[in-house]
Design a protein around this motif. Structure first.
Motif, mmCIF file in Angstrom:
data_model
loop_
_atom_site.group_PDB
_atom_site.id
_atom_site.type_symbol
_atom_site.label_atom_id
_atom_site.label_comp_id
_atom_site.label_asym_id
_atom_site.label_seq_id
_atom_site.Cartn_x
_atom_site.Cartn_y
_atom_site.Cartn_z
ATOM 1 N N PRO A 1 55.056 -8.521 -1.193
ATOM 2 C CA PRO A 1 55.456 -7.456 -2.119
ATOM 3 C C PRO A 1 54.277 -6.525 -2.400
ATOM 4 O O PRO A 1 53.123 -6.899 -2.198
ATOM 5 N N PHE A 2 54.590 -5.324 -2.882
ATOM 6 C CA PHE A 2 53.557 -4.308 -3.093
ATOM 7 C C PHE A 2 53.737 -3.677 -4.478
ATOM 8 O O PHE A 2 54.095 -2.498 -4.597
ATOM 9 N N PRO A 3 53.478 -4.441 -5.560
ATOM 10 C CA PRO A 3 53.652 -3.882 -6.910
ATOM 11 C C PRO A 3 52.606 -2.815 -7.217
ATOM 12 O O PRO A 3 51.445 -2.931 -6.817
ATOM 13 N N TRP A 4 53.012 -1.812 -7.969
ATOM 14 C CA TRP A 4 52.136 -0.685 -8.270
ATOM 15 C C TRP A 4 50.945 -1.059 -9.136
ATOM 16 O O TRP A 4 49.891 -0.426 -9.052
ATOM 17 N N PHE A 5 51.078 -2.086 -9.987
ATOM 18 C CA PHE A 5 50.015 -2.350 -10.958
ATOM 19 C C PHE A 5 48.703 -2.746 -10.282
ATOM 20 O O PHE A 5 47.628 -2.617 -10.882
ATOM 21 N N ARG A 6 48.758 -3.199 -9.033
ATOM 22 C CA ARG A 6 47.515 -3.593 -8.362
ATOM 23 C C ARG A 6 46.689 -2.400 -7.903
ATOM 24 O O ARG A 6 45.633 -2.569 -7.292
ATOM 25 N N ALA B 1 37.911 10.612 -8.522
ATOM 26 C CA ALA B 1 38.786 9.739 -9.298
ATOM 27 C C ALA B 1 40.254 10.073 -9.053
ATOM 28 O O ALA B 1 41.087 9.179 -8.874
ATOM 29 N N LEU B 2 40.568 11.365 -9.003
ATOM 30 C CA LEU B 2 41.958 11.783 -8.809
ATOM 31 C C LEU B 2 42.495 11.413 -7.433
ATOM 32 O O LEU B 2 43.668 11.054 -7.292
ATOM 33 N N ILE B 3 41.637 11.485 -6.415
ATOM 34 C CA ILE B 3 42.108 11.240 -5.050
ATOM 35 C C ILE B 3 42.538 9.785 -4.847
ATOM 36 O O ILE B 3 43.266 9.472 -3.897
ATOM 37 N N HIS B 4 42.113 8.893 -5.752
ATOM 38 C CA HIS B 4 42.561 7.504 -5.658
ATOM 39 C C HIS B 4 44.080 7.394 -5.795
ATOM 40 O O HIS B 4 44.706 6.523 -5.177
ATOM 41 N N ILE B 5 44.670 8.259 -6.594
ATOM 42 C CA ILE B 5 46.117 8.178 -6.837
ATOM 43 C C ILE B 5 46.915 8.488 -5.577
ATOM 44 O O ILE B 5 47.762 7.675 -5.168
ATOM 45 N N PRO B 6 46.690 9.642 -4.903
ATOM 46 C CA PRO B 6 47.452 9.876 -3.672
ATOM 47 C C PRO B 6 47.115 8.902 -2.542
ATOM 48 O O PRO B 6 47.977 8.589 -1.719
ATOM 49 N N CYS B 7 45.868 8.412 -2.495
ATOM 50 C CA CYS B 7 45.509 7.453 -1.448
ATOM 51 C C CYS B 7 46.326 6.174 -1.576
ATOM 52 O O CYS B 7 46.895 5.673 -0.592
ATOM 53 N N TYR B 8 46.390 5.646 -2.787
ATOM 54 C CA TYR B 8 47.188 4.443 -3.007
ATOM 55 C C TYR B 8 48.675 4.761 -2.859
ATOM 56 O O TYR B 8 49.445 3.975 -2.311
ATOM 57 N N GLY B 9 49.064 5.938 -3.366
ATOM 58 C CA GLY B 9 50.465 6.335 -3.289
ATOM 59 C C GLY B 9 50.957 6.479 -1.863
ATOM 60 O O GLY B 9 52.096 6.115 -1.547
ATOM 61 N N MET B 10 50.116 6.998 -0.966
ATOM 62 C CA MET B 10 50.511 7.150 0.433
ATOM 63 C C MET B 10 50.778 5.799 1.081
ATOM 64 O O MET B 10 51.723 5.648 1.854
ATOM 65 N N TYR B 11 49.944 4.809 0.736
ATOM 66 C CA TYR B 11 50.194 3.496 1.343
ATOM 67 C C TYR B 11 51.435 2.851 0.725
ATOM 68 O O TYR B 11 52.201 2.187 1.426
ATOM 69 N N ALA B 12 51.639 3.074 -0.580
ATOM 70 C CA ALA B 12 52.855 2.567 -1.202
ATOM 71 C C ALA B 12 54.090 3.192 -0.563
ATOM 72 O O ALA B 12 55.123 2.519 -0.389
ATOM 73 N N LEU B 13 53.997 4.457 -0.180
ATOM 74 C CA LEU B 13 55.110 5.121 0.504
ATOM 75 C C LEU B 13 55.344 4.527 1.890
ATOM 76 O O LEU B 13 56.483 4.448 2.358
ATOM 77 N N ILE B 14 54.257 4.107 2.556
ATOM 78 C CA ILE B 14 54.406 3.441 3.855
ATOM 79 C C ILE B 14 55.222 2.166 3.697
ATOM 80 O O ILE B 14 56.139 1.879 4.482
ATOM 81 N N VAL B 15 54.902 1.376 2.657
ATOM 82 C CA VAL B 15 55.632 0.129 2.406
ATOM 83 C C VAL B 15 57.085 0.424 2.047
ATOM 84 O O VAL B 15 58.010 -0.248 2.519
ATOM 85 N N LYS B 16 57.300 1.453 1.215
ATOM 86 C CA LYS B 16 58.661 1.823 0.823
ATOM 87 C C LYS B 16 59.457 2.318 2.018
ATOM 88 O O LYS B 16 60.643 1.977 2.182
#
Length: 316
Positions: free
Chosen positions: A232-237, A283-298
């Motif tokens: 699983p790939f929960p967002w809180f991590r 600091a801001l770029i961390h959000i899209p970086c993690y978000g892009m991988y979360a989108l890969i999983v989704k």
């Protein structure tokens, strides 16, 4: 690089220093509070080593993880042989090493899971390892009687899962490292290919085969593992990704407080008045970086479950 007369106490008394410190320490504090309060569903131990494909033996996932671990370890050894301990001055090597640790843990846990699988009687293997497969099947079944019987069977196995099949410390550590790597490899490769490589001169930076592999294969190997695993790939991590980068920045600040004068990445330099803007952008770029991988999983769950519904097991 800052001038020699700018080093020492005067360097750290600049107005940029407390502002930049706040920019990366505040998110870390928020992430720590968030992690301490979040409630998550238990992680099943078999999710760590079973593939997300019904007819794929877990041995193949074990072989893949072991092969990647060996190959990435060889690449890292070549980098260290060329540059020594100085190699770990860079965020890239930190992240590359973390990915190796993930595949090392994954190899050990997959080996243990395969060994456990091989020791179970045939009837018990089917009930234990395919209970979620059966659950997915029952949800889509049109025969209500069979669905009820399947639900009763699943319910009887739920007690065993709760008492015996929850992942332990190493399992949760593996998942945390996996999701930290997900954001870190995206950040590493985006910064390298789209910021450092185009804008640094050949005197400051020179691309070679090993460097290109380090900034490509880390992501490729992790995405391939994602295509095979059922973690699983929960967002809180996302919080662990924030911790990882904050630890690296703290490491750099400590080194410079001890007398180092060269920053491995120009955007970490504190003497420029643009430093707070660079740190804030980082600091801001961390959000899209993690978000892009979360989108890969989704996307993996959405596409594979649609086109291969009979063989694909959706991640939780």
């Amino acid at each position: 690089m800052a001038d020699t007369d700018e080093q020492g106490l005067g360097y750290w008394l600049r107005w940029q220093v407390p502002v930049c410190a706040l920019i990366f320490l505040a998110p870390s504090a928020i992430a720590l509070i968030f992690v301490s309060k979040v409630q998550t569903a238990p992680l099943a131990s078999y999710d760590l080593w079973l593939p997300c494909w019904r007819r794929l033996s877990p041995v193949w996932l074990l072989i893949y993880r072991a092969a990647v671990f060996v190959f990435m370890s060889w690449i890292l050894s070549q980098i260290v042989a060329s540059h020594g301990a100085f190699s770990f001055y860079f965020y890239t090597q930190w992240t590359f090493t973390l990915v190796i640790i993930y595949f090392a843990l994954g190899t050990i846990i997959s080996a243990h899971g395969c060994w456990t699988y091989s020791k179970r009687p045939e009837y018990e293997e089917g009930d234990h390892l395919l209970k979620r497969d059966q659950e997915e099947y029952n949800k889509s079944a049109t025969n209500r009687t069979n669905k009820i019987k399947g639900d009763i069977k699943l319910q009887s196995h739920q007690v065993q899962e709760e008492t015996e099949q929850r992942a332990g410390f190493w399992g949760y550590l593996m998942q945390a490292i996996y999701q930290t790597c997900a954001g870190a490899v995206m950040l590493t490769d985006i910064v390298f290919w789209f910021i450092l490589l185009p804008f640094l001169t050949s005197e400051q930076f020179r691309l070679n085969l090993l460097m290109g592999c380090m900034h490509t294969l880390n992501l490729v190997f992790l995405v391939l593992d994602t295509a095979l695993n059922r973690l699983p790939f929960p967002w809180f991590r996302f919080a662990y990704f924030v911790f990882w980068s904050s630890i690296y920045i703290t490491f750099q600040w400590v080194l410079h407080a001890c007398g180092f004068t060269w920053w491995p990445y120009p955007f970490l330099e504190l003497s420029t008045p643009w430093a707070p803007l660079w740190y804030f952008s980082l600091a801001l770029i961390h959000i899209p970086c993690y978000g892009m991988y979360a989108l890969i999983v989704k996307a993996k769950n959405a596409i594979f479950s649609r086109f291969f519904p009979s063989v694909y097991i959706k991640s939780n």
